[in-house]
Design a protein around this motif. Structure first.
Motif, PDB file in Angstrom:
ATOM      1  N   PRO A 172       0.839  -1.206   0.000  1.00  9.06           N
ATOM      2  CA  PRO A 172       0.000   0.000   0.000  1.00  9.06           C
ATOM      3  C   PRO A 172       0.872   1.254   0.000  1.00  9.06           C
ATOM      4  O   PRO A 172       2.017   1.223   0.451  1.00  9.06           O
ATOM      5  N   PRO A 173       0.344   2.355  -0.524  1.00  9.45           N
ATOM      6  CA  PRO A 173       1.144   3.581  -0.535  1.00  9.45           C
ATOM      7  C   PRO A 173       1.397   4.064   0.895  1.00  9.45           C
ATOM      8  O   PRO A 173       0.593   3.806   1.793  1.00  9.45           O
ATOM      9  N   PRO A 174       2.529   4.739   1.109  1.00 10.69           N
ATOM     10  CA  PRO A 174       2.828   5.194   2.471  1.00 10.69           C
ATOM     11  C   PRO A 174       1.822   6.252   2.923  1.00 10.69           C
ATOM     12  O   PRO A 174       1.338   7.052   2.125  1.00 10.69           O
ATOM     13  N   THR A 175       1.504   6.217   4.186  1.00  9.85           N
ATOM     14  CA  THR A 175       0.576   7.200   4.732  1.00  9.85           C
ATOM     15  C   THR A 175       1.349   8.426   5.182  1.00  9.85           C
ATOM     16  O   THR A 175       2.481   8.324   5.657  1.00  9.85           O
ATOM     17  N   SER A 176       0.734   9.568   5.037  1.00  8.02           N
ATOM     18  CA  SER A 176       1.364  10.817   5.430  1.00  8.02           C
ATOM     19  C   SER A 176       1.136  11.055   6.918  1.00  8.02           C
ATOM     20  O   SER A 176       0.104  10.676   7.480  1.00  8.02           O
ATOM     21  N   ALA A 177       2.086  11.717   7.543  1.00  5.38           N
ATOM     22  CA  ALA A 177       1.928  12.077   8.944  1.00  5.38           C
ATOM     23  C   ALA A 177       0.977  13.251   9.089  1.00  5.38           C
ATOM     24  O   ALA A 177       0.495  13.538  10.171  1.00  5.38           O
ATOM     25  N   LEU A 178       0.700  13.936   7.996  1.00  2.93           N
ATOM     26  CA  LEU A 178      -0.162  15.112   8.011  1.00  2.93           C
ATOM     27  C   LEU A 178      -1.465  14.783   7.300  1.00  2.93           C
ATOM     28  O   LEU A 178      -1.470  14.457   6.127  1.00  2.93           O
ATOM     29  N   ASN A 179      -2.546  14.835   8.019  1.00  2.00           N
ATOM     30  CA  ASN A 179      -3.860  14.584   7.445  1.00  2.00           C
ATOM     31  C   ASN A 179      -4.532  15.934   7.217  1.00  2.00           C
ATOM     32  O   ASN A 179      -4.831  16.653   8.169  1.00  2.00           O
ATOM     33  N   VAL A 180      -4.758  16.290   5.964  1.00  2.00           N
ATOM     34  CA  VAL A 180      -5.309  17.606   5.659  1.00  2.00           C
ATOM     35  C   VAL A 180      -6.734  17.774   6.135  1.00  2.00           C
ATOM     36  O   VAL A 180      -7.227  18.890   6.233  1.00  2.00           O
ATOM     37  N   TYR A 181      -7.413  16.680   6.445  1.00  2.00           N
ATOM     38  CA  TYR A 181      -8.789  16.778   6.931  1.00  2.00           C
ATOM     39  C   TYR A 181      -8.860  16.992   8.436  1.00  2.00           C
ATOM     40  O   TYR A 181      -9.919  17.242   8.968  1.00  2.00           O
ATOM     41  N   GLU A 182      -7.740  16.880   9.116  1.00  2.00           N
ATOM     42  CA  GLU A 182      -7.725  17.023  10.565  1.00  2.00           C
ATOM     43  C   GLU A 182      -6.813  18.151  11.034  1.00  2.00           C
ATOM     44  O   GLU A 182      -6.236  18.071  12.107  1.00  2.00           O
ATOM     45  N   LEU A 183      -6.641  19.180  10.244  1.00  2.00           N
ATOM     46  CA  LEU A 183      -5.820  20.305  10.657  1.00  2.00           C
ATOM     47  C   LEU A 183      -6.606  21.179  11.624  1.00  2.00           C
ATOM     48  O   LEU A 183      -7.769  21.488  11.402  1.00  2.00           O
ATOM     49  N   SER A 184      -5.943  21.611  12.682  1.00  2.00           N
ATOM     50  CA  SER A 184      -6.622  22.461  13.657  1.00  2.00           C
ATOM     51  C   SER A 184      -6.544  23.921  13.221  1.00  2.00           C
ATOM     52  O   SER A 184      -5.833  24.287  12.284  1.00  2.00           O
ATOM     53  N   PHE A 185      -7.279  24.746  13.931  1.00  2.00           N
ATOM     54  CA  PHE A 185      -7.296  26.182  13.632  1.00  2.00           C
ATOM     55  C   PHE A 185      -5.902  26.786  13.794  1.00  2.00           C
ATOM     56  O   PHE A 185      -5.458  27.583  12.969  1.00  2.00           O
ATOM     57  N   GLY A 186      -5.199  26.385  14.848  1.00  2.00           N
ATOM     58  CA  GLY A 186      -3.849  26.905  15.085  1.00  2.00           C
ATOM     59  C   GLY A 186      -2.883  26.514  13.986  1.00  2.00           C
ATOM     60  O   GLY A 186      -2.036  27.310  13.567  1.00  2.00           O
ATOM     61  N   THR A 187      -3.011  25.289  13.481  1.00  2.00           N
ATOM     62  CA  THR A 187      -2.128  24.826  12.413  1.00  2.00           C
ATOM     63  C   THR A 187      -2.376  25.596  11.124  1.00  2.00           C
ATOM     64  O   THR A 187      -1.435  26.008  10.445  1.00  2.00           O
ATOM     65  N   VAL A 188      -3.628  25.797  10.789  1.00  2.00           N
ATOM     66  CA  VAL A 188      -3.958  26.540   9.567  1.00  2.00           C
ATOM     67  C   VAL A 188      -3.461  27.982   9.677  1.00  2.00           C
ATOM     68  O   VAL A 188      -2.867  28.527   8.730  1.00  2.00           O
ATOM     69  N   CYS A 189      -3.663  28.607  10.836  1.00  2.00           N
ATOM     70  CA  CYS A 189      -3.159  29.971  11.036  1.00  2.00           C
ATOM     71  C   CYS A 189      -1.635  30.008  10.942  1.00  2.00           C
ATOM     72  O   CYS A 189      -1.052  30.925  10.361  1.00  2.00           O
ATOM     73  N   GLY A 190      -0.978  28.996  11.498  1.00  2.00           N
ATOM     74  CA  GLY A 190       0.482  28.927  11.446  1.00  2.00           C
ATOM     75  C   GLY A 190       1.007  28.755  10.031  1.00  2.00           C
ATOM     76  O   GLY A 190       1.984  29.389   9.638  1.00  2.00           O
ATOM     77  N   ILE A 191       0.357  27.891   9.244  1.00  2.00           N
ATOM     78  CA  ILE A 191       0.778  27.691   7.853  1.00  2.00           C
ATOM     79  C   ILE A 191       0.640  28.998   7.072  1.00  2.00           C
ATOM     80  O   ILE A 191       1.552  29.398   6.346  1.00  2.00           O
ATOM     81  N   CYS A 192      -0.492  29.664   7.249  1.00  2.00           N
ATOM     82  CA  CYS A 192      -0.711  30.922   6.530  1.00  2.00           C
ATOM     83  C   CYS A 192       0.308  31.980   6.957  1.00  2.00           C
ATOM     84  O   CYS A 192       0.863  32.709   6.123  1.00  2.00           O
ATOM     85  N   ALA A 193       0.569  32.074   8.252  1.00  2.00           N
ATOM     86  CA  ALA A 193       1.548  33.057   8.745  1.00  2.00           C
ATOM     87  C   ALA A 193       2.951  32.719   8.258  1.00  2.00           C
ATOM     88  O   ALA A 193       3.721  33.611   7.886  1.00  2.00           O
ATOM     89  N   GLY A 194       3.305  31.439   8.228  1.00  2.00           N
ATOM     90  CA  GLY A 194       4.636  31.036   7.761  1.00  2.00           C
ATOM     91  C   GLY A 194       4.861  31.362   6.295  1.00  2.00           C
ATOM     92  O   GLY A 194       5.920  31.860   5.907  1.00  2.00           O
ATOM     93  N   VAL A 195       3.859  31.096   5.462  1.00  2.00           N
ATOM     94  CA  VAL A 195       3.971  31.426   4.038  1.00  2.00           C
ATOM     95  C   VAL A 195       4.084  32.939   3.862  1.00  2.00           C
ATOM     96  O   VAL A 195       4.907  33.434   3.082  1.00  2.00           O
ATOM     97  N   PHE A 196       3.285  33.685   4.628  1.00  2.00           N
ATOM     98  CA  PHE A 196       3.312  35.148   4.536  1.00  2.00           C
ATOM     99  C   PHE A 196       4.673  35.701   4.953  1.00  2.00           C
ATOM    100  O   PHE A 196       5.231  36.574   4.275  1.00  2.00           O
ATOM    101  N   VAL A 197       5.221  35.198   6.045  1.00  2.00           N
ATOM    102  CA  VAL A 197       6.521  35.687   6.525  1.00  2.00           C
ATOM    103  C   VAL A 197       7.625  35.358   5.528  1.00  2.00           C
ATOM    104  O   VAL A 197       8.490  36.198   5.241  1.00  2.00           O
ATOM    105  N   LYS A 198       7.612  34.154   4.985  1.00  2.00           N
ATOM    106  CA  LYS A 198       8.662  33.779   4.038  1.00  2.00           C
ATOM    107  C   LYS A 198       8.596  34.618   2.764  1.00  2.00           C
ATOM    108  O   LYS A 198       9.621  35.112   2.290  1.00  2.00           O
ATOM    109  N   LYS A 199       7.396  34.788   2.210  1.00  2.00           N
ATOM    110  CA  LYS A 199       7.262  35.595   0.990  1.00  2.00           C
ATOM    111  C   LYS A 199       7.613  37.051   1.273  1.00  2.00           C
ATOM    112  O   LYS A 199       8.262  37.712   0.459  1.00  2.00           O
ATOM    113  N   GLY A 200       7.188  37.562   2.432  1.00  2.00           N
ATOM    114  CA  GLY A 200       7.503  38.948   2.790  1.00  2.00           C
ATOM    115  C   GLY A 200       8.989  39.158   2.990  1.00  2.00           C
ATOM    116  O   GLY A 200       9.544  40.176   2.573  1.00  2.00           O
TER     117      GLY A 200
END
Length: 152
Positions: A38-66
């Motif tokens: 079977p294909p390997p399972t990811s440690a990150l499940n996109v259906y179970e991301l919390s509010f803090g994780t989503v905010c962190g991802i958005c902030a990280g992308v924003f900081v890096k691009k900025g």
């Protein structure tokens, strides 16, 4: 045969069209006795991301691009200043710029001690304290922030 035909790779005989390339895939040895793993399972499940994780991802992308945009802008300003200095349009006092930078960003821990330049760890601590102040899901935010820095 003439010398020109030899150099061009032609012979005196009749021309033969080359065989068309085959597009068939090479045969794969299939054994029906052993199924594929079977294909390997990811440690990150996109259906179970919390509010803090989503905010962190958005902030990280924003900081890096900025940060990339600011670095691009400051690099362009430096090159432009160096060019204007080289053609004698203006004169930049780099010692004054350096002392102003030190006054703004260096820290003096105690009177009489030498000023210390900022370190990567001190900048990281300041950024994390600034972004996660009064934000309850701090741990998931930091995980998302690091992931956003990686993705951005």
């Amino acid at each position: 045969m003439t010398l020109v035909r030899i150099l061009n790779g032609r012979t005196a005989g009749p021309r033969v069209a080359p065989a068309p390339p085959t597009t068939a895939a090479p045969p794969v040895a299939a054994s029906s006795s052993e199924p594929l793993p079977p294909p390997p399972t990811s440690a990150l499940n996109v259906y179970e991301l919390s509010f803090g994780t989503v905010c962190g991802i958005c902030a990280g992308v924003f900081v890096k691009k900025g940060a990339k945009a600011v670095a691009f802008f400051l690099g362009g300003v430096f090159i432009l200043l160096q060019y204007f200095t080289s053609v004698n349009v203006l004169n930049v006092k780099w010692a004054s710029v350096s002392s102003r930078f030190e006054e703004t960003f260096y820290s003096t821990p105690a009177p009489g001690e030498a000023p210390r330049p900022p370190t990567v760890m001190s900048l990281w601590n300041w950024l994390v304290d600034f972004l996660a102040a009064d934000f309850p899901p701090r741990a998931t935010f930091l995980a998302g922030f690091v992931l956003g820095l990686r993705l951005g």
